[in-house]
Write a protein that holds these residues in place. Structure first.
Motif, PDB file in Angstrom:
ATOM      1  N   LEU A  28       0.819  -1.204   0.000  1.00  0.00           N
ATOM      2  CA  LEU A  28       0.000   0.000   0.000  1.00  0.00           C
ATOM      3  C   LEU A  28       0.861   1.266   0.000  1.00  0.00           C
ATOM      4  O   LEU A  28       0.574   2.225  -0.718  1.00  0.00           O
ATOM      5  N   ILE A  29       1.917   1.282   0.786  1.00  0.00           N
ATOM      6  CA  ILE A  29       2.812   2.442   0.850  1.00  0.00           C
ATOM      7  C   ILE A  29       3.422   2.718  -0.522  1.00  0.00           C
ATOM      8  O   ILE A  29       3.456   3.859  -0.981  1.00  0.00           O
ATOM      9  N   ARG A  30       3.882   1.686  -1.196  1.00  0.00           N
ATOM     10  CA  ARG A  30       4.469   1.870  -2.532  1.00  0.00           C
ATOM     11  C   ARG A  30       3.420   2.278  -3.553  1.00  0.00           C
ATOM     12  O   ARG A  30       3.698   3.085  -4.439  1.00  0.00           O
ATOM     13  N   HIS A  31       2.211   1.735  -3.450  1.00  0.00           N
ATOM     14  CA  HIS A  31       1.135   2.103  -4.372  1.00  0.00           C
ATOM     15  C   HIS A  31       0.846   3.600  -4.288  1.00  0.00           C
ATOM     16  O   HIS A  31       0.642   4.263  -5.300  1.00  0.00           O
ATOM     17  N   LEU A  32       0.827   4.143  -3.075  1.00  0.00           N
ATOM     18  CA  LEU A  32       0.544   5.559  -2.872  1.00  0.00           C
ATOM     19  C   LEU A  32       1.792   6.437  -3.017  1.00  0.00           C
ATOM     20  O   LEU A  32       1.720   7.648  -2.851  1.00  0.00           O
ATOM     21  N   GLU A  33       2.934   5.797  -3.312  1.00  0.00           N
ATOM     22  CA  GLU A  33       4.207   6.499  -3.502  1.00  0.00           C
ATOM     23  C   GLU A  33       4.574   7.337  -2.284  1.00  0.00           C
ATOM     24  O   GLU A  33       4.960   8.495  -2.385  1.00  0.00           O
ATOM     25  N   LEU A  34       4.439   6.722  -1.105  1.00  0.00           N
ATOM     26  CA  LEU A  34       4.782   7.372   0.151  1.00  0.00           C
ATOM     27  C   LEU A  34       6.107   6.827   0.669  1.00  0.00           C
ATOM     28  O   LEU A  34       6.518   5.728   0.291  1.00  0.00           O
ATOM     29  N   PRO A  35       6.766   7.557   1.548  1.00  0.00           N
ATOM     30  CA  PRO A  35       8.011   7.035   2.137  1.00  0.00           C
ATOM     31  C   PRO A  35       7.732   5.770   2.949  1.00  0.00           C
ATOM     32  O   PRO A  35       6.746   5.706   3.683  1.00  0.00           O
ATOM     33  N   GLU A  36       8.600   4.799   2.826  1.00  0.00           N
ATOM     34  CA  GLU A  36       8.434   3.525   3.530  1.00  0.00           C
ATOM     35  C   GLU A  36       8.978   3.660   4.942  1.00  0.00           C
ATOM     36  O   GLU A  36      10.068   3.212   5.245  1.00  0.00           O
ATOM     37  N   VAL A  37       8.173   4.273   5.823  1.00  0.00           N
ATOM     38  CA  VAL A  37       8.619   4.558   7.185  1.00  0.00           C
ATOM     39  C   VAL A  37       8.290   3.453   8.174  1.00  0.00           C
ATOM     40  O   VAL A  37       8.753   3.485   9.302  1.00  0.00           O
ATOM     41  N   LEU A  38       7.476   2.482   7.759  1.00  0.00           N
ATOM     42  CA  LEU A  38       7.146   1.394   8.675  1.00  0.00           C
ATOM     43  C   LEU A  38       6.890   0.124   7.894  1.00  0.00           C
ATOM     44  O   LEU A  38       6.690   0.142   6.682  1.00  0.00           O
ATOM     45  N   GLU A  39       6.915  -0.971   8.639  1.00  0.00           N
ATOM     46  CA  GLU A  39       6.554  -2.268   8.066  1.00  0.00           C
ATOM     47  C   GLU A  39       5.738  -3.034   9.085  1.00  0.00           C
ATOM     48  O   GLU A  39       5.823  -2.788  10.281  1.00  0.00           O
ATOM     49  N   GLY A  40       4.913  -3.930   8.566  1.00  0.00           N
ATOM     50  CA  GLY A  40       4.013  -4.720   9.386  1.00  0.00           C
ATOM     51  C   GLY A  40       2.823  -5.114   8.537  1.00  0.00           C
ATOM     52  O   GLY A  40       2.763  -4.801   7.342  1.00  0.00           O
ATOM     53  N   ASP A  41       1.864  -5.788   9.119  1.00  0.00           N
ATOM     54  CA  ASP A  41       0.654  -6.182   8.398  1.00  0.00           C
ATOM     55  C   ASP A  41      -0.426  -5.131   8.618  1.00  0.00           C
ATOM     56  O   ASP A  41      -0.693  -4.747   9.756  1.00  0.00           O
ATOM     57  N   ILE A  42      -1.050  -4.697   7.532  1.00  0.00           N
ATOM     58  CA  ILE A  42      -2.019  -3.605   7.584  1.00  0.00           C
ATOM     59  C   ILE A  42      -3.423  -4.116   7.281  1.00  0.00           C
ATOM     60  O   ILE A  42      -3.613  -4.963   6.413  1.00  0.00           O
ATOM     61  N   THR A  43      -4.390  -3.587   8.024  1.00  0.00           N
ATOM     62  CA  THR A  43      -5.808  -3.859   7.821  1.00  0.00           C
ATOM     63  C   THR A  43      -6.501  -2.514   7.687  1.00  0.00           C
ATOM     64  O   THR A  43      -6.150  -1.566   8.389  1.00  0.00           O
ATOM     65  N   GLY A  44      -7.465  -2.415   6.768  1.00  0.00           N
ATOM     66  CA  GLY A  44      -8.168  -1.155   6.638  1.00  0.00           C
ATOM     67  C   GLY A  44      -8.958  -1.065   5.354  1.00  0.00           C
ATOM     68  O   GLY A  44      -9.257  -2.066   4.701  1.00  0.00           O
ATOM     69  N   ASN A  45      -9.288   0.171   4.998  1.00  0.00           N
ATOM     70  CA  ASN A  45     -10.023   0.419   3.762  1.00  0.00           C
ATOM     71  C   ASN A  45      -9.714   1.819   3.267  1.00  0.00           C
ATOM     72  O   ASN A  45      -9.277   2.675   4.039  1.00  0.00           O
TER      73      ASN A  45
END
Length: 195
Positions: free
Chosen positions: A85-102
């Motif tokens: 998701l971070i790469r899709h939105l072209e944001l800085p990769e400041v964290l890692e982990g499993d994401i849940t949301g919408n």
């Protein structure tokens, strides 16, 4: 007596059902992909898409308005790697982990940085902040202090927030960072490629 050629016909509407054991569409990759894709004279899109990503699942709908080159996406994800998701939105990769949301968003593909409008929420579980990325992103404020932190100080149980994106501004509401022995909460605004 030559025959007059017939004028070109407009493209005919179509719909396809897709499935694949593996799919790779950078920055995304997954397996057990299923979708129904369609096209007509006004739009192209996915009536639905879903795939397993990492240990989790992603699903949603997508619409591309042909004339105005505007894209609409509604997506829900459960325990997928946050990196996708971070790469899709072209944001800085400041964290890692499993994401849940919408997230649901609309963007003019001719001018994405100023036209993106998005609303959603997320929660990242059992992750860690990446100090080098934080140091770079916050170089003028707290940047160098992140490099000096012990790796355990960068781990978190949960990071969650409601998110609204208006152009190049990311607004976070109800942000909570929950780590061992510490809980931080607040709201904020981050300007992409800004100060």
């Amino acid at each position: 007596n030559p025959k007059t050629p017939e004028p070109p016909q407009p493209p005919q509407p179509w719909t396809y059902t897709l499935s694949a054991d593996k799919i790779y569409v950078p920055p995304w990759e997954g397996d057990n992909f299923e979708a129904e894709v369609y096209s007509n004279d006004k739009e192209t899109g996915f009536k639905f898409f879903r795939a397993n990503c990492g240990k989790g699942r992603l699903e949603g709908t997508y619409l591309h308005e042909k004339q105005d080159n505007i894209m609409h996406l509604d997506a829900t994800w459960d325990s997928i790697p946050a990196t996708f998701l971070i790469r899709h939105l072209e944001l800085p990769e400041v964290l890692e982990g499993d994401i849940t949301g919408n997230m649901n968003y609309v963007v003019d593909n001719d001018d994405p940085r100023t036209t993106m409008r998005a609303d959603g929420k997320f929660s990242v579980a059992n992750g860690r902040f990446i100090p080098e990325q934080l140091a770079f992103m916050l170089a003028d404020t707290l940047g160098s202090s992140f490099i000096a932190l012990h790796p355990n100080a960068l781990a978190f149980k949960t990071v969650s927030s409601d998110v609204n994106i208006e152009g190049d501004k990311i607004n976070t509401k109800n942000l909570v960072i929950d780590s061992e022995g510490m809980r931080i909460s607040g709201d904020g605004v981050w300007v992409m490629e800004g100060d």
